[in-house]
Design an enzyme around this catalytic site. Structure first.
Site, PDB file in Angstrom:
ATOM      1  N   LYS A   1       0.761  -1.293  -0.056  1.00 33.17           N
ATOM      2  CA  LYS A   1      -0.102   0.143  -0.164  1.00 33.17           C
ATOM      3  C   LYS A   1       1.042   1.256   0.040  1.00 33.17           C
ATOM      4  CE  LYS A   1      -3.852  -2.537   2.221  1.00 33.17           C
ATOM      5  NZ  LYS A   1      -4.417  -2.797   3.487  1.00 33.17           N
TER       6      LYS A   1
ATOM      7  N   GLN B   1      -4.714  -1.813   9.582  1.00 33.63           N
ATOM      8  CA  GLN B   1      -4.671  -3.215   8.879  1.00 33.63           C
ATOM      9  C   GLN B   1      -5.107  -4.054   9.983  1.00 33.63           C
ATOM     10  OE1 GLN B   1      -3.553  -3.561   5.848  1.00 33.63           O
ATOM     11  NE2 GLN B   1      -3.774  -5.525   5.916  1.00 33.63           N
TER      12      GLN B   1
ATOM     13  N   ASP C   1     -10.851   2.137   4.080  1.00 36.27           N
ATOM     14  CA  ASP C   1     -11.377   0.817   3.831  1.00 36.27           C
ATOM     15  C   ASP C   1     -12.934   0.671   3.866  1.00 36.27           C
ATOM     16  OD1 ASP C   1      -9.098  -0.850   3.726  1.00 36.27           O
ATOM     17  OD2 ASP C   1      -8.708  -0.644   5.880  1.00 36.27           O
TER      18      ASP C   1
END
Ligand code: GUN
Length: 294
Positions: free
Chosen positions: A52, A96, A119
């Site tokens: 990322k 994460q 997200d």
């Protein structure tokens, strides 16, 4: 059979974003900024976060990585999120997953400001998505839609079978593809571990989205000839032949399934790359929201 090549589709999205950013920066604006929090050092999470960050820099986004020890307290993670929420130079925030067992994932996700939740896991974004309102769509389902769009796959009126009902992939993609929207208007069946006679359900599908996380699960006898197969699996399996000691396996037995398909996405090189491109897309959207608010 034609490949749904995530490398090509993701690159086209990234090229487009890169151009946009070059124009922004040329007019004196700052570039979009993604902040990722990584707790502990799970191997797969390390790889995803590194990718990322690398992709951000490739297209000219700013990125920050906040690392916390696996034994860090939940309070220290909450503090890190609150700091990023209030930092006006940060557009997108992600934590994460998975988190260490002593942390409550659902509680943590709800602390990310919904306008920075790139997200799309916050219940506000999940609820807005369910109602077809503007929201952050989770990166993997969005990546699948963008992959289907890139290859002009018709979804309207098609029978779609989704295998898996996770909050991250199966549930949201089933909602999105049944909505009245591009890459939508499909008749969607969601299947899971309690579904009976999955092979026969799959054989009715024009499009199969395999998102259950079981390597090589989908076999040739579960496919209608000419079906489109999207493989969302990315399981690490031990492979002494590889320098890293592991290989990545999808949910689809590619060798036997591919010859029966009209289109199929490979693993690696398919949905995984699209997930990153979709995250960058969401970060750009967060940046645009922040600039429209100031
Ligand atoms: N872990 C597995 N997939 C994801 C994802 O899309 N986002 C985050 N934050 N963690 C993940």
């Amino acid at each position: 059979m034609q490949l749904l090549d995530g490398k090509i589709a993701a690159q086209s999205i990234k090229d487009h974003l890169k151009e946009k950013i070059e124009t922004l920066v040329a007019t004196g604006r700052r570039s979009p900024h993604l902040a990722a929090i990584l707790v502990g050092n799970d191997g797969a999470s390390e790889t995803y976060v590194a990718s990322k960050i690398r992709n951000c820099s490739e297209i000219g986004f700013r990125s920050s990585l906040i690392r916390l020890d696996a034994a860090a307290t939940e309070e220290s993670l909450i503090q890190a999120i609150e700091q990023l929420n209030s930092d006006t130079t940060v557009d997108g925030v992600l934590v994460q997953l998975p988190l260490p067992k002593h942390m409550n994932e659902s509680k943590i996700i709800q602390l990310i400001h919904p306008d920075k939740d790139v997200d799309g896991f916050h219940p506000i974004n999940a609820g807005r998505m369910l109602q077809g309102l503007t929201c952050f769509v989770p990166a993997t389902p969005l990546g699948i839609l963008l992959l289907l769009e890139h290859y002009h796959i018709e979804t309207s009126g098609k029978m779609v079978v989704v295998i898996g009902r996770s909050n991250i992939v199966g549930r949201p993609i089933s909602v999105l593809m049944s909505q009245d929207r591009p890459q939508g208007n499909a008749t969607v069946t969601v299947t899971h571990s309690r579904s009976k006679d999955l092979p026969s359900i799959c054989r009715h599908a024009d499009i199969i989205i395999a998102a259950l996380g079981k390597p090589l699960f989908l076999k040739a006898d579960m496919i209608k000839p000419g079906a489109v197969v999207v493989d969302v699996g990315i399981t690490r399996v031990v492979d002494p032949q590889k320098k890293s000691g592991f290989a990545i396996r999808g949910d689809v037995d590619f060798e036997t399934v591919a010859p029966k398909c009209s289109y199929i996405s490979p693993v690696p090189g398919g949905v995984g790359l699209m997930t990153i491109a979709a995250l960058l897309h969401n970060t750009m959207m967060a940046y645009e929201i922040h600039h429209s608010n100031t």
